[in-house]
Design an enzyme around this catalytic site. Structure first.
Site, short mmCIF file in Angstrom:
data_model
loop_
_atom_site.label_atom_id
_atom_site.label_comp_id
_atom_site.label_asym_id
_atom_site.label_seq_id
_atom_site.Cartn_x
_atom_site.Cartn_y
_atom_site.Cartn_z
N SER A 128 88.65 19.60 26.51
CA SER A 128 88.08 19.70 27.85
C SER A 128 88.15 18.35 28.54
CB SER A 128 86.62 20.15 27.75
OG SER A 128 85.99 20.04 29.02
N HIS A 129 88.11 18.37 29.87
CA HIS A 129 88.00 17.12 30.63
C HIS A 129 86.65 16.46 30.37
CE1 HIS A 129 91.42 18.68 32.80
NE2 HIS A 129 91.50 17.57 33.51
N SER A 130 85.67 17.29 30.00
CA SER A 130 84.29 16.81 29.90
C SER A 130 83.76 16.93 28.48
CB SER A 130 83.41 17.64 30.85
OG SER A 130 82.06 17.57 30.47
N GLY A 181 88.54 13.50 31.65
CA GLY A 181 89.96 13.33 31.38
C GLY A 181 90.31 13.91 30.02
N LEU A 223 91.51 23.30 31.76
CA LEU A 223 92.64 23.57 32.66
C LEU A 223 93.35 22.28 33.05
CD1 LEU A 223 91.03 24.38 36.15
CD2 LEU A 223 89.92 23.11 34.34
#
Lengths: 215, 136
Positions: free
Chosen positions: B9-11, B45, B70
Site C-alpha cells: 500500500s502507499h500507506s 509511497g 493502486l
C-alpha cells in the site's frame, strides 16, 4: 579513450540529477495541473540519493552504474516514477554491452536506451501518444538510432536525441492522458505538458551534455 | 506451511489496519502476512525493494499472493518480481483483487491451508459477497 565507461555514465546521472533539482518546482507545477504534485520532489529525492550511492560505492563498470541508479530510484522515489525510471535503468543496465571496441560504444548505448524504453512500455503498459514519458523517450531513441546509422558521431547523435525528446515533450501538451492519475481527468488533461515527458527530456538532455566531447 | 500473503500500500497505516482486520477474522490461527507500505521516510509511497524483501520473508516454498492498492503499488509490485530469485518469482501471484476484500478472503483460505491458486482465486472473488448483498 573509452567512450561509454562508468565515469561517463556517472557524469550523465550527475547531470540529470542537477537538472531535476534545478527544475524541481517546474516539474511539480506540471504535475499539480494533472497529477498529484509530487513528481519534482520525488525525482529530486531519488536522483540525489542515486548520486550519493554512486559516490559511496563507485561502480567498476558502466552497467553497474546504471544498476545502482535503478535500485536507488526504486527504493527512494515512492511514486510511479520510481518503478518506471527504475525499470528504465534496470533494463538498460542488463542490455549494456560496451565490449572492447570504443567505436561500438555509441551503438551499445543506443541499444541500452532502447532496452530501457521497452522496459518502461512493459512496466507501464502504455504506448506513445498516451501523454507519458514514452512520448519523449521514444522519439529520442529513434533519433539516436537514425543518427548513428547515418554515421554521425556520438556527440551529434545525442544532440539529435535531446532535440527529439524536447519536441516529443512539447507535443504532449494537446494530448489527453490515458495512463496514471492524469487519466482520471479525461479531456481536462489536455492543454498541459506531461511531467513525465518533461523529466524524460531532461534525462536525454543530460546525456547529450555529459557525454559531449566523448566521440 | 500456509501460503504467504504480502500487502502493498502507499500507506503504512492503511496496510497495517487491513492486516488487523483480516487477522480479526482468524482468532488463534497462524497466518504468514508481510507488509510493504509507505516510502522510505514513512510518507505515502511504494518501494519495490521492500516488496521483494516482504515476499522473501513470507515465502515458505508453497507460494505467495501479493495484494496491493493502486497506481504505483501495482508498478512497484511488478518491479519487485524482477528483484527476487527466479525460483521465488515462479511461486508469486500478483492479485488484481480489491485490497481489503481480497485480503480478507485470501487470509481466511490461506489460514485454512488452501494452496496458492485457491487463495488467489478467493481473493479475486472478494467483492462477490458484497455485490450479492447489495445487488450491484
Amino acid at each position: 579513450m573509452t567512450v561509454v565507461d562508468a565515469a561517463a555514465l556517472t557524469a550523465w546521472v550527475r547531470e540529470f540529477a542537477r537538472l531535476v533539482h534545478e527544475q524541481r518546482d517546474t516539474l511539480t507545477q506540471l504535475d499539480s495541473a494533472i497529477g498529484d504534485a509530487d513528481h519534482g520532489a520525488n525525482l529530486d529525492r531519488g536522483m540525489t540519493a542515486a548520486v550519493a550511492a554512486l559516490e559511496a560505492t563507485p561502480p567498476d563498470d558502466p552497467a553497474a552504474a546504471l544498476k545502482t541508479v535503478a535500485t536507488t530510484l526504486i527504493k527512494t522515489v515512492g511514486g510511479a516514477s520510481g518503478p518506471l525510471y527504475g525499470t528504465f535503468f534496470l533494463r538498460a543496465a542488463g542490455a549494456l554491452d560496451v565490449g572492447t571496441d570504443p567505436t561500438h560504444h555509441g551503438r551499445a548505448l543506443a541499444a541500452a536506451l532502447r532496452a530501457g524504453y521497452d522496459g518502461v512500455i512493459a512496466r507501464g503498459k502504455a504506448e506513445r501518444g498516451d501523454k507519458t514519458m514514452l512520448d519523449a523517450l521514444g522519439p529520442a531513441c529513434d533519433a539516436f538510432d537514425e543518427a548513428l546509422a547515418a554515421g554521425k558521431a556520438l556527440d551529434e547523435a545525442l544532440g539529435a536525441a535531446a532535440e527529439a525528446a524536447a519536441q516529443g515533450r512539447d507535443a504532449t501538451e494537446p494530448l489527453i492522458a490515458r495512463k496514471g492519475r492524469a487519466s482520471y481527468l479525461g479531456e481536462r488533461s489536455a492543454g498541459h505538458l506531461d511531467p513525465g515527458a518533461a523529466s524524460a527530456a531532461l534525462l536525454v538532455e543530460a546525456a547529450a551534455t555529459a557525454l559531449a566531447g566523448r566521440g | 506451511m500456509p501460503v504467504g500473503l504480502v500487502v502493498v500500500s502507499h500507506s503504512r497505516a492503511l496496510a497495517d489496519a487491513a492486516v488487523e482486520l483480516a487477522r480479526g477474522m482468524l482468532p488463534g490461527r497462524e497466518l504468514a502476512v508481510g507488509v510493504a507500505a509507505g516510502d522510505v521516510d514513512g510518507g505515502l509511497g511504494t518501494d519495490a525493494t521492500a516488496i521483494a524483501d516482504a515476499i522473501a520473508a513470507v515465502d515458505s516454498g508453497d507460494g505467495v499472493v501479493v495484494l496491493m492498492d493502486l497506481g504505483s503499488a501495482v508498478l512497484s509490485a511488478e518491479t519487485a518480481l524482477e528483484l527476487v530469485d527466479d525460483d521465488v518469482r515462479e511461486r508469486v501471484v500478483l492479485s488484481p483483487a480489491p485490497l481489503v476484500e481480497g485480503l480478507v478472503g485470501a487470509a481466511v483460505t490461506a489460514a485454512a491451508g488452501a494452496d496458492r491458486d485457491r487463495v488467489a482465486a478467493e481473493a479475486l472473488r472478494g467483492l462477490a459477497p458484497k455485490q450479492a448483498h447489495l445487488g450491484g
